[in-house]
Design a protein around this motif. Sequence first.
Motif, PDB file in Angstrom:
ATOM      1  N   ARG A 198     -32.589 -11.021 -16.553  1.00  0.00           N
ATOM      2  CA  ARG A 198     -33.756 -10.251 -16.105  1.00  0.00           C
ATOM      3  C   ARG A 198     -34.188  -9.255 -17.168  1.00  0.00           C
ATOM      4  N   HIS A 199     -33.220  -8.594 -17.789  1.00  0.00           N
ATOM      5  CA  HIS A 199     -33.550  -7.637 -18.851  1.00  0.00           C
ATOM      6  C   HIS A 199     -34.206  -8.345 -20.041  1.00  0.00           C
ATOM      7  N   VAL A 200     -33.695  -9.521 -20.382  1.00  0.00           N
ATOM      8  CA  VAL A 200     -34.289 -10.283 -21.480  1.00  0.00           C
ATOM      9  C   VAL A 200     -35.706 -10.702 -21.121  1.00  0.00           C
ATOM     10  N   GLU A 201     -35.920 -11.125 -19.865  1.00  0.00           N
ATOM     11  CA  GLU A 201     -37.269 -11.509 -19.438  1.00  0.00           C
ATOM     12  C   GLU A 201     -38.239 -10.340 -19.566  1.00  0.00           C
ATOM     13  N   VAL A 202     -37.830  -9.171 -19.103  1.00  0.00           N
ATOM     14  CA  VAL A 202     -38.685  -7.986 -19.204  1.00  0.00           C
ATOM     15  C   VAL A 202     -38.964  -7.675 -20.674  1.00  0.00           C
ATOM     16  N   MET A 203     -37.947  -7.757 -21.506  1.00  0.00           N
ATOM     17  CA  MET A 203     -38.117  -7.480 -22.930  1.00  0.00           C
ATOM     18  C   MET A 203     -39.079  -8.492 -23.564  1.00  0.00           C
ATOM     19  N   MET A 204     -38.954  -9.772 -23.168  1.00  0.00           N
ATOM     20  CA  MET A 204     -39.854 -10.792 -23.711  1.00  0.00           C
ATOM     21  C   MET A 204     -41.292 -10.512 -23.313  1.00  0.00           C
ATOM     22  N   ARG A 205     -41.494 -10.163 -22.060  1.00  0.00           N
ATOM     23  CA  ARG A 205     -42.857  -9.870 -21.606  1.00  0.00           C
ATOM     24  C   ARG A 205     -43.443  -8.686 -22.362  1.00  0.00           C
ATOM     25  N   ARG A 206     -42.617  -7.677 -22.588  1.00  0.00           N
ATOM     26  CA  ARG A 206     -43.082  -6.492 -23.308  1.00  0.00           C
ATOM     27  C   ARG A 206     -43.410  -6.810 -24.762  1.00  0.00           C
ATOM     28  N   LYS A 207     -42.547  -7.579 -25.400  1.00  0.00           N
ATOM     29  CA  LYS A 207     -42.702  -7.838 -26.831  1.00  0.00           C
ATOM     30  C   LYS A 207     -43.614  -9.008 -27.138  1.00  0.00           C
ATOM     31  N   CYS A 208     -43.683  -9.975 -26.254  1.00  0.00           N
ATOM     32  CA  CYS A 208     -44.389 -11.216 -26.556  1.00  0.00           C
ATOM     33  C   CYS A 208     -45.754 -11.338 -25.908  1.00  0.00           C
ATOM     34  N   GLN A 209     -46.163 -10.344 -25.131  1.00  0.00           N
ATOM     35  CA  GLN A 209     -47.467 -10.407 -24.487  1.00  0.00           C
ATOM     36  C   GLN A 209     -48.133  -9.048 -24.553  1.00  0.00           C
TER      37      GLN A 209
END
Length: 162
Positions: A17-28
């Motif tokens: 979940r933390h990785v998903e949030v980080m991906m959304r923040r960094k990749c979008q």
Amino acid sequence: MCDKKHPPEMEIVHKLRHVEVMMRRKCQPPAPPHGQEAPSGGCREGFRGFGVGRLFEILCHEENGLIQTKLASMLNIRPQSLSELLTHLEGDGFITREQSEEDKRQIVVRITDAGREHHTRIRAKHLEDAKNLLSPLRDDEKQTLICLLDKILLAERENEKE
């Protein structure tokens, strides 16, 4: 008592979940403030989630376009939600919608050259962001992670069939 370790399964789920949030923040790009429209030229694609990338990917491989209802089914979203999204993408010049020649009740969706170019730019940016995010991992670790996630996803698909 609070410092007791979680079971490994919970640790993994929390970390994913933390990785998903980080991906959304960094990749979008971030969504515009509530009630405001995103500026044209790309931000809309980012804040509408991962579905737009899939939509562009599907349309890029369909020379003759796709019927709007079939596209909604392929994306697993409601036709009304797809219609709203397509209205924005059409306004940005990324797709066109035309009445089907075979069945006038159906709408054919096609990606434009501008849509293809936009998709290429967004994919390149996402790839760069993903490489940066995963840079702490060695190539063999990335392959192991892919295999492990595939195993989980395959098992879940099998469970859904039952």
